[in-house]
Design an enzyme around this catalytic site. Structure first.
Site, PDB file in Angstrom:
ATOM      1  N   THR A  13      31.329  46.217  50.244  1.00  0.00           N
ATOM      2  CA  THR A  13      30.633  44.711  49.130  1.00  0.00           C
ATOM      3  C   THR A  13      31.966  44.441  47.585  1.00  0.00           C
ATOM      4  OG1 THR A  13      29.385  46.652  47.434  1.00  0.00           O
ATOM      5  CG2 THR A  13      28.635  45.635  49.152  1.00  0.00           C
ATOM      6  N   GLY A  14      32.373  43.479  47.298  1.00  0.00           N
ATOM      7  CA  GLY A  14      32.815  43.529  46.909  1.00  0.00           C
ATOM      8  C   GLY A  14      33.987  43.788  47.152  1.00  0.00           C
ATOM      9  N   SER A  15      34.997  42.629  48.214  1.00  0.00           N
ATOM     10  CA  SER A  15      36.208  43.090  48.786  1.00  0.00           C
ATOM     11  C   SER A  15      37.315  41.995  48.570  1.00  0.00           C
ATOM     12  CB  SER A  15      35.915  43.328  49.879  1.00  0.00           C
ATOM     13  OG  SER A  15      35.546  42.849  50.661  1.00  0.00           O
ATOM     14  N   THR A  16      36.283  40.763  47.402  1.00  0.00           N
ATOM     15  CA  THR A  16      37.703  40.071  47.126  1.00  0.00           C
ATOM     16  C   THR A  16      38.780  40.130  46.645  1.00  0.00           C
ATOM     17  OG1 THR A  16      36.507  38.976  45.674  1.00  0.00           O
ATOM     18  CG2 THR A  16      35.818  38.726  48.376  1.00  0.00           C
ATOM     19  N   GLY A  18      40.778  43.344  43.623  1.00  0.00           N
ATOM     20  CA  GLY A  18      40.976  44.817  43.186  1.00  0.00           C
ATOM     21  C   GLY A  18      40.611  45.724  44.341  1.00  0.00           C
ATOM     22  N   GLY A  20      38.512  47.212  46.179  1.00  0.00           N
ATOM     23  CA  GLY A  20      37.419  46.575  47.541  1.00  0.00           C
ATOM     24  C   GLY A  20      38.619  45.647  48.023  1.00  0.00           C
ATOM     25  N   TYR A 155      26.947  50.402  31.749  1.00  0.00           N
ATOM     26  CA  TYR A 155      28.164  50.416  32.334  1.00  0.00           C
ATOM     27  C   TYR A 155      27.956  52.619  32.865  1.00  0.00           C
ATOM     28  CZ  TYR A 155      32.314  50.598  35.325  1.00  0.00           C
ATOM     29  OH  TYR A 155      33.030  51.475  36.044  1.00  0.00           O
TER      30      TYR A 155
END
Length: 266
Positions: A13-16, A18, A20, A155
């Site tokens: 997840t969130g791999s577009t 950085g 990920g 966070y």
């Protein structure tokens, strides 16, 4: 070293961008079919195309994991080519807030993205792992889970929740062949971090070259025993190990990849 991952399927997840993106590319290099997840089709396709050019296999799954509808859509897209063997819950974000500005609505937003997104994907994908008798769930956490700072309290707390839920899940997965672990990065040199550090370098007197800026940042902001920031590929390597059969005997564990920033024996 052969990680014995060829033929597995992973959702990162969130791999577009950085961490990920680095995780997705390394898993693909090990023979994993990677489902690249994000909310932006252009960016997701760019990562998938880069993986394909390098000889790997990638698909994309688009959706907002902060909602049940988005999670349903991502799970359906991810499983179109078969069951998911490896789930890497990397998606997350933070606000630059403090105890005055981090109002309850911001805490809710942070928990939706950083905690409940992971819960949603676990509940949708882990049942098939149990049925198959093998699987991996890996949370991307962080040192602030155990040593929080005054800033970004929402966070810090969300990271602690990610660590906690991963260990609870490991206990629940007893004797199933599925493991649950955490990789806890320190300060990692992703593009957004480099851009921020170059912007604030003059006010800290860190110099003009990147070498001077990185050295000053580590000295003044994130002291560690290695003397530099981490690289995304170093986080990806820890994830790849935990995803592999070589880590069959590792569950409920935290692997810190932070250069020794967190100064604790446990």
């Amino acid at each position: 070293m052969d990680l014995k991952l060829n033929g597995k399927r992973a959702l990162v997840t969130g791999s577009t961008t950085g961490l990920g993106e680095a995780i997705a590319k390394l898993l693909a290099a090990e023979g994993v079919t990677v489902i690249v997840h994000g909310r932006d089709a252009k960016r997701a396709n760019a990562v998938a195309e880069a993986i394909a050019i390098a000889g790997g296999r990638a698909q994309i799954a688009l959706g907002d994991l902060a909602t049940d509808e988005g999670a349903d859509a991502v799970a359906a897209q991810a499983q179109e080519g078969g069951a998911i063997d490896i789930l890497v819950n990397n998606a997350g974000y933070y606000h630059h807030l403090n105890w005055t500005t981090a109002l309850p609505d911001k805490w809710i937003d942070t928990y939706q993205v950083n905690v409940l997104s992971a819960v949603r994907m676990i509940q949708r994908l882990v049942p098939s792992m149990r049925e198959l008798g093998w699987g991996r769930v890996i949370q991307i956490g962080g040192g602030l889970a155990g040593q929080p700072i005054p800033m970004q309290p929402d966070y810090n707390a969300s990271l602690a929740a990610r660590h906690n839920l991963a260990v609870s899940l490991a206990r629940d997965l007893k004797d199933s062949g599925v493991t649950s672990n955490i990789v806890a990065p320190g300060a990692i040199l992703v593009p957004a971090v480099k851009e921020l550090l170059e912007k604030i370098a003059p006010q800290h007197g860190w110099g003009e070259t990147w070498e001077e800026i990185e050295s000053g940042c580590v000295r003044d902001m994130v002291p560690n025993d290695v003397g530099r920031l981490g690289r995304p590929e170093e986080i990806a390597a820890a994830v790849a190990y935990l995803a592999s059969p070589h880590a069959d005997y590792v569950s409920g564990a935290t692997i810190r990849v932070d250069g020794g920033t967190i100064r604790s024996a446990f």
